[in-house]
Design a protein around this motif. Structure first.
Motif, short mmCIF file in Angstrom:
data_model
loop_
_atom_site.label_atom_id
_atom_site.label_comp_id
_atom_site.label_asym_id
_atom_site.label_seq_id
_atom_site.Cartn_x
_atom_site.Cartn_y
_atom_site.Cartn_z
N GLY A 1 0.79 -1.21 0.00
CA GLY A 1 0.00 0.00 0.00
C GLY A 1 0.82 1.25 0.00
O GLY A 1 2.05 1.23 0.01
N SER B 1 -9.60 2.69 13.39
CA SER B 1 -8.90 1.48 12.99
C SER B 1 -9.78 0.25 13.11
O SER B 1 -9.58 -0.73 12.41
N LEU C 1 -11.33 -0.21 9.83
CA LEU C 1 -10.39 -0.80 8.88
C LEU C 1 -10.28 -2.31 9.10
O LEU C 1 -10.23 -3.09 8.15
N LEU C 2 -10.29 -2.71 10.37
CA LEU C 2 -10.22 -4.14 10.69
C LEU C 2 -11.38 -4.89 10.05
O LEU C 2 -11.22 -6.01 9.57
N ALA D 1 -10.61 -4.76 5.99
CA ALA D 1 -9.29 -5.01 5.40
C ALA D 1 -9.20 -6.39 4.76
O ALA D 1 -8.34 -6.62 3.90
N ALA E 1 -3.77 -1.39 -0.95
CA ALA E 1 -4.63 -0.23 -0.74
C ALA E 1 -3.87 1.08 -0.80
O ALA E 1 -2.69 1.16 -0.44
N PHE F 1 -4.20 4.72 0.82
CA PHE F 1 -4.87 5.46 1.90
C PHE F 1 -4.63 6.94 1.66
O PHE F 1 -3.49 7.37 1.57
N TRP G 1 -2.65 -1.89 17.76
CA TRP G 1 -3.96 -2.04 17.11
C TRP G 1 -5.06 -1.36 17.91
O TRP G 1 -6.22 -1.74 17.82
N VAL H 1 -2.77 2.81 12.82
CA VAL H 1 -2.61 1.37 13.03
C VAL H 1 -1.90 0.73 11.84
O VAL H 1 -0.99 -0.09 11.99
N LEU H 2 -2.28 1.16 10.65
CA LEU H 2 -1.63 0.63 9.44
C LEU H 2 -0.12 0.85 9.50
O LEU H 2 0.67 -0.07 9.26
N HIS I 1 1.91 -1.21 12.07
CA HIS I 1 2.20 -2.59 11.69
C HIS I 1 3.02 -2.70 10.43
O HIS I 1 3.61 -3.74 10.14
N ASN I 2 3.02 -1.66 9.62
CA ASN I 2 3.74 -1.68 8.35
C ASN I 2 4.60 -0.43 8.24
O ASN I 2 4.33 0.46 7.43
#
Lengths: 541, 506
Positions: B78, B197, B200-201, B204, B210, B212, B235, B244-245, B248-249
C-alpha cells in the motif's frame, strides 16, 4: 459540564447542600453488597498495605500486610482476601445451567469477552449476582492491578501460591474490566455513583473525595455542605479513602510501626504486639472510608429505581454467569492484552452499551431528559389539539391510522419536519414531525431595538429563550390493530407530553473477522495464548 | 531552491520518509505550484502502478527499475498519501481509481459518509465517460439527484448487483456490513485519517493492496467510551486507520500533496506552519490572484465592518471581544458571529479568484460559521434566524434568504468542506480552562482551513494568557508516538498571527 449541571452546582453552593441531578436511581444497589476498601503502600505501583472488606457493615474484615515489600506476605494477603471474596461470591448460585453449557465460554477464547450480550438465551441467567463497592475509581484501578498481579499465578510448581490466589485474580480482573462497561453495576465506585445523582457546590475534582462529597449530600444536622466538605479535607479527621494513604500518616505513624514490626520479627520479641499496633493504626485509616462507602450505598438505596436499571442488571447477571461458567470449565485466565479483534469487539460492545445507557437514563428520568430538551433533542409541552381518529391511505394503498397531535412547548425546538420522535414510555409508538411553527411576536417588532443594541447586544440570547413553538406530530404504532386508537394510546388535549429523538433500539454487534483472520493492516493473526512458567514467575511490581 | 528540488523534497521522492522539514514547499505561486502539484500526483500514480505490477506482500527483488516509486514497491501492499486542506485529494482518488481500473484491476473505493460517496461517484463518472461506476448503498439510501443524473453510475445493494463495474464506491460502514467473501485486488480509502482502525479491521479482509488518502491535520476519530485499556497497543481500536496501518507496516511509503488549491496565499503559510510543521505545503495561487471586495460602503458601522474589511484585505481578522468567562453558548460571541455574516452579505462581498476572474458574489452558501460544540452551532443558527426576522440594516427579503443559506456547523461536520469566507467561533473563547478537547489541533485546523478568501475569528480577549495558564499536561504513554503538532503550540502559533490583525469590538 452541561448547563443544567452547572446550574445545579451553583444552586448547591448557594443552598449549602448538594442538588439532585436525577429523580431516580440509575444504578442497581444489591440487597447484600460487598465493600472493599484497599490501601496501597506509597511509592509502589501495586503493593497492598491493608484492606477492609466484607458484606456486613457491622463486621468488616481487616487485612494487614505487616511488611508490604515482602512477597510472601503479599500472597498471604491475596489469599486471605480471596477467601473473603470467594465466600461472598459463592453465596450466589452462578447460573445453574452452567453444567450443561460447558465449553460455551471457552469457545470464546477470553472470559468476559462480549459478556452481557453473547449467547443470549443459551444459558439461564443467574437469579442474582455479586456487587462489589469501592470508595472511588482509584480503588477500582488498584483492584485491576491486583487482579493483574495474581491471575497468572499457579498453585503448583516452582512459585506455587495458595490456589485461591489465581482465582481471586480472575474475579478481580473480571469485575474491574466489567466496571468499564457503561451501565454495569457489578463493581461500582461510590464517588461516581453518587456524582451521577447529585451535584455539589465544589469542582468535579473535589468530588473525588468521598468524605467531602457525602458532606455536601448529607451534611450533619449542625452544619451545611460547605462546612462539612471543608471539614472533610482534614486528613486527621477524614483519612483519604485509599488506595493512596495520607503522607502525614505514612511519615509519622506508618513508617514507625512497620519498622517496629520488622524489628520484632528479627528480634523475636513482641511481634504480636507490634502487629496489633500496626493493625489498629491501619484500621483507624480504613474505618471512615468503610463507613462512608456504606453510607453512600444507603443514600442511593433510598432513591426509587429507574425503569431500565433491572434490564441492565440482567446483563450484569448474565456476564457473571458467563464468567462463573468459564472458571468452572477450566478456561484460561484473561489475556494480558486484548488482541486486535478482541479490542475492537470490546469497544463495539462498550459503545453500544454507552449509547443505550444515555438513552435509557433520559427515558427513565425527566431531569436527564431536560438536558436533551435544552439541547433541542427532545421537546415537552401541552397538547393543544388532537385528531385521534385520523385515517389516511398509506404508501401501500392500505388505510392506516395516523392521529395528529399539536404540542405547544417552551423548549428550544431544533427538530425539523420529517424527523421521527418517540415518546418515552411508549416504546412502540413513533411521532413524525409534520410542522414546526414559532408562536408569538418573537423577532417581529424587535427591529428597532436590535439596530440599537448592535453587535454586542442580545447578550445571553441562548438557543431560543423566549417564545413558544407549536409542533404538529403524526403518530403511528402502539395504538392497537384497528382504525380507532386503543384507549389511552393517543394523548388528549391538555395532556403533558414529551417526545424525543432518542430511541433505545437494539443495535446488533458489528461484524469483525475471526482472530485467526486478522488482516495485514493489523499485524496479521496473533499467536494463541499458551500459559508458560514465566507467567507464574513474574515479579509482582 | 529550484522547483526540481522542491518537487523532490515535497514529494518525498528523496526517500526521506516524510520526516524532513520541507521548507521549500512553503510560500505560494502560480505556475510553479501547478508544476509541483502535477509532479507529486504523477509520482504517486507511478508508485501505484509499480505496486500494482508487483505482488502483494514482501517480495524482494520483484520490483522493476526506473520509476521513482519502484523501489518502494518491494515493501508494499500500500501507499499512504497525506493531503493538506484542499490539495486535490478527491481528484487524486478519482484519478487513481481510474488508473487502476484502466489497468484491469477492480477497485473498491471507501469513503466515510454517504455525501462523500456521492461526490466520488459523480466525480469518477464525469472523469471517464466510458467507465461504469458502481455505488453500493444501504436499503434506506435515497438516491440523490446528482447521482441519478449520471447514467454511468449504477446503484446496488450488493456487489452482485454491480457486476459490470470496475470501480465500486461505498461508505466504510456499508463495506463492513457486506456478507460473503467478495474481495478486490485494490482498495482506495478516502479520509483515512478520519476512519477508526476498528473499521479498517472490518474491511481489510476485502482487499489485497490499498491506497490510503487523508488529511493528517484534521480531527482524529473519536469514541464516546473513555478507556485507556488499549493505549499504546499497535492495534488500538480508537485511533485512526492510518496510525494502526503504519504501526504494523512501518515500511509503507508516505507521500505528500504539496499544494493547497483552496487556501489563499494569506492562509497557506499560517496553516502550514501551525498544523503541518514537518511536511509543509504552499498555496496554489499567488498573493494578488484572489481578492475580496465590497459593493457597499460600511458607513462607519463599527467593529464588525472593520473586521470584515481587514479580513478582505489581509485574509485574516480577529474580532476580539472583552475578556470574560462565559458559558459555552456565549450570547455575545454568538451574536457577533451572526452579525459578521450579516454584514458580509449586506455589504455585497465579491470574490475574485482564478475560478471566477470576473468576480462572484459571496452568497450565503459561500459562508460558513464554525464552532466547537453542537449547542454553539444551534445558538448561532438561532441568532441568524433572529437576524433574518429583523435585519438591522433594513432591506429584509433577499438578505434574510441569504442568511438562511449560511452553513453553521461544528468542526467535525465542516471537515472536507470549502467556502469563500469562514467565521470561526474560537474554541477557547470565554473559557476558564484549556482542556484536551478545546486544545486539539485538528479542531482548530479544520476551522482555520475551510476558506478560499478570508477567515474571521471571533474570540474573547485573553486566549494567549489562557494558553500560558494551561500548558498541555496530557499524560505520556509508553508506545504512543508523540503527536505533532501539539495543540497548545498550534493555538499559540495561530494567535500570534492574529495578534497583528485584531479588531477590538469594544
Amino acid at each position: 459540564m452541561s448547563v443544567l449541571t452547572a446550574l445545579a452546582r451553583a444552586q448547591a453552593w448557594q443552598a449549602g447542600r448538594a442538588q439532585p441531578v436525577a429523580t431516580v436511581r440509575h444504578v442497581h444497589v444489591a440487597p447484600r453488597p460487598f465493600v472493599f476498601v484497599p490501601l496501597a503502600l506509597a511509592g509502589e505501583a501495586c503493593a497492598p498495605l491493608a484492606a477492609m472488606a466484607g458484606d456486613d457493615p457491622a463486621d468488616p474484615r481487616l487485612l494487614v500486610v505487616a511488611q508490604p515489600r515482602n512477597r510472601t506476605q503479599r500472597f498471604a494477603f491475596a489469599a486471605e482476601l480471596g477467601r473473603e471474596l470467594l465466600r461472598y461470591i459463592g453465596g450466589f448460585p452462578a447460573g445453574g445451567a452452567g453444567e450443561e453449557g460447558a465449553g460455551a465460554a471457552a469457545d470464546r477464547g477470553t472470559a468476559g469477552q462480549g459478556a452481557g450480550e453473547g449467547g443470549e438465551g443459551e444459558r439461564a441467567v443467574p437469579p442474582d449476582a455479586p456487587q462489589v463497592w469501592l470508595p472511588n475509581r482509584a480503588g477500582i484501578g488498584f483492584t485491576r492491578l491486583l487482579g493483574r498481579s495474581t491471575r497468572f499465578r499457579r498453585a503448583e510448581g516452582e512459585h506455587a501460591v495458595d490456589p485461591v490466589v489465581p482465582v481471586l485474580g480472575r474475579w478481580l480482573t473480571f469485575l474491574a474490566e466489567r466496571s468499564e462497561h457503561p451501565g454495569s453495576c457489578l463493581m461500582l465506585a461510590a464517588t461516581e455513583a453518587l456524582a451521577l445523582h447529585w451535584a455539589t457546590g465544589q469542582s468535579p475534582a473535589e468530588d473525588l473525595n468521598l468524605a467531602s462529597l457525602i458532606g455536601w449530600i448529607d451534611p450533619p444536622a449542625w452544619t451545611d455542605g460547605r462546612e462539612a466538605a471543608r471539614a472533610a479535607e482534614d486528613p486527621l479527621a477524614w483519612p483519604p479513602a485509599g488506595p493512596a494513604t495520607d503522607p502525614g500518616f505514612d511519615n509519622e505513624v506508618l513508617a514507625r510501626l512497620i519498622a517496629a514490626c520488622d524489628r520484632a520479627e528479627a528480634g523475636g520479641g513482641e511481634a504480636a504486639r507490634a502487629k496489633a499496633a500496626l493493625g489498629e493504626a491501619l484500621a483507624g485509616q480504613l474505618e471512615p472510608a468503610w463507613r462512608l462507602t456504606w453510607r453512600a450505598i444507603g443514600l442511593l438505596r433510598a432513591l426509587p429505581e429507574g425503569g431500565h436499571v433491572a434490564g441492565r442488571w440482567e446483563a450484569d447477571r448474565r456476564a457473571f454467569g458467563w464468567h462463573a461458567a468459564h472458571l468452572r470449565d477450566g478456561g484460561p485466565p484473561q489475556p494480558r492484552r486484548d488482541s486486535a479483534v478482541a479490542a475492537a469487539r470490546r469497544l463495539d460492545s462498550m459503545e453500544r452499551a454507552a449509547a443505550s445507557l444515555a438513552v435509557q437514563r433520559a427515558l427513565d428520568d425527566p431531569l436527564v431528559m431536560a438536558e436533551h430538551r435544552l439541547a433541542g433533542e427532545a421537546l415537552a409541552g401541552r397538547v393543544t389539539a388532537a385528531e385521534p381518529d385520523r385515517v389516511i391511505t398509506g404508501p401501500s394503498g392500505r388505510r392506516v391510522l395516523r392521529p395528529l397531535v399539536t404540542v405547544r412547548t417552551h423548549d428550544p425546538v431544533s427538530v425539523e419536519p420529517g424527523t421521527v420522535l418517540a415518546p418515552p414510555g411508549r416504546p412502540n409508538q413513533h411521532a413524525r414531525v409534520e410542522s414546526v411553527a414559532p408562536l408569538g411576536a418573537r423577532g417581529a417588532g424587535m427591529a428597532g431595538a436590535s439596530g440599537a443594541s448592535g453587535a454586542s447586544g442580545a447578550s445571553g440570547a441562548g438557543a431560543g429563550a423566549a417564545g413558544e413553538t407549536e409542533v404538529v406530530l403524526e403518530l403511528s404504532g402502539g395504538m392497537g390493530q384497528r382504525l380507532t386508537p386503543a384507549p389511552g394510546s393517543v394523548p388528549g388535549v391538555g395532556d403533558w407530553v414529551c417526545y424525543a429523538t432518542l430511541r433505545d433500539e437494539y443495535q446488533p454487534p458489528a461484524g469483525f473477522p475471526e482472530p485467526e483472520q486478522t488482516p495485514w493492516t493489523h499485524g496479521g493473526p496473533p499467536r494463541p495464548y499458551e500459559p508458560t512458567d514465566e507467567d507464574a514467575r513474574e515479579a509482582w511490581s | 531552491m529550484t522547483g526540481e528540488m522542491r518537487a523532490q523534497r515535497a514529494g518525498g521522492a528523496g526517500g526521506d520518509g516524510g520526516a524532513g522539514r520541507h521548507d521549500g514547499a512553503r510560500g505560494h505561486g502560480g505556475a510553479g505550484a501547478v508544476e509541483l502539484a502535477r509532479r507529486a500526483a504523477d509520482d504517486i500514480l507511478g508508485a501505484l502502478a509499480a505496486l500494482s505490477a508487483g505482488t502483494p506482500g514482501p517480495a524482494p527483488g520483484s520490483a522493476g527499475a526506473g520509476s521513482a516509486g519502484a523501489g518502494e514497491a518491494i515493501a508494499g501492499r500500500g501507499l499512504v498519501v497525506d493531503s493538506p486542506p484542499g490539495a486535490g485529494k478527491s481528484t487524486l482518488v478519482a484519478r487513481a481509481a481510474l488508473r487502476l481500473a484502466g489497468a484491469g484491476e477492480p477497485v473498491m473505493v471507501v469513503a466515510q459518509t454517504n455525501e462523500q460517496v456521492d461526490d466520488l461517484a459523480v466525480r469518477l463518472a464525469s472523469l471517464s465517460p466510458q467507465l461504469p461506476v458502481g455505488r453500493l448503498s444501504a436499503a434506506d439510501y435515497v438516491q440523490t439527484e446528482r447521482v441519478a443524473r449520471h447514467p454511468r453510475v449504477t446503484v446496488g445493494r450488493q456487489p452482485a448487483d454491480l457486476s459490470g463495474c470496475q470501480v465500486i464506491v461505498a461508505t466504510a460502514a456499508k463495506w463492513a456490513s457486506l456478507t460473503g467473501d467478495a474481495a478486490w485486488p485494490w482498495a482506495i480509502i478516502d479520509e483515512a485519517y478520519q476512519m477508526r482502525s476498528d473499521m479498517l479491521l472490518r474491511i481489510a479482509g476485502r482487499f489485497g493492496r490499498a491506497l490510503f488518502v487523508g488529511d493528517p491535520g484534521q480531527l482524529d476519530p473519536f469514541t464516546v467510551v473513555r478507556t485507556e485499556r488499549w493505549t499504546g497497543l499497535p492495534w488500538d481500536p480508537q485511533v485512526s486507520a492510518v496510525a494502526v496501518l503504519l504501526a504494523h507496516n512501518p515500511g509503507l511509503p508516505v507521500r505528500q500533496l504539496p499544494v493547497s488549491w483552496r487556501l489563499p496565499a494569506s492562509a497557506a503559510p499560517v496553516v502550514s506552519e501551525a498544523f503541518y510543521p514537518f511536511s509543509g505545503f504552499m498555496a496554489g495561487t499567488g498573493p494578488g490572484e484572489r481578492s475580496l471586495s465590497f459593493q457597499a460602503a460600511g458607513f462607519g458601522a463599527g467593529p464588525a465592518d472593520e473586521a470584515i474589511e481587514l479580513a478582505a484585505r489581509d485574509g485574516w481578522a480577529l474580532y476580539e471581544m472583552p475578556a470574560r468567562h462565559a458559558p459555552r453558548t456565549d450570547g455575545e460571541a454568538v451574536a457577533a458571529c451572526a452579525r459578521l455574516a450579516e454584514r458580509l452579505l449586506a455589504r455585497g462581498a465579491i470574490a475574485v479568484s482564478e475560478l471566477a476572474p470576473g468576480g462572484r458574489p459571496v452568497t450565503g452558501d459561500r459562508i460558513a460559521i464554525g464552532t466547537a460544540h453542537r449547542d454553539q452551532a444551534r445558538a448561532v443558527r438561532q441568532a441568524l434566524r433572529d437576524l433574518a426576522a429583523a435585519p438591522a440594516g433594513g432591506a429584509a427579503g433577499p438578505l434574510a434568504a441569504e442568511l438562511g443559506r449560511v452553513t453553521v456547523d461544528t468542526a467535525n461536520r465542516l471537515q472536507g468542506r470549502e467556502f469563500d469566507v469562514t467565521i470561526v467561533l474560537h474554541p477557547l473563547s470565554g473559557r476558564v480552562d484549556a482542556d484536551e478537547f478545546h486544545l486539539e489541533s485538528g479542531r482548530l485546523c479544520v476551522l482555520a482551513s475551510r476558506h478560499r478568501h478570508a477567515c474571521v475569528v471571533v474570540a474573547r480577549a485573553g486566549i494567549p494568557e489562557l494558553l500560558d495558564a494551561h500548558p498541555s499536561r496530557e499524560p505520556v504513554h509508553i508506545d504512543v508516538p508523540a503527536r505533532f503538532p501539539d495543540g497548545w503550540e498550534a493555538h499559540h502559533s495561530v494567535m500570534a498571527h492574529l495578534a497583528a490583525r485584531t479588531v477590538r469590538a469594544w
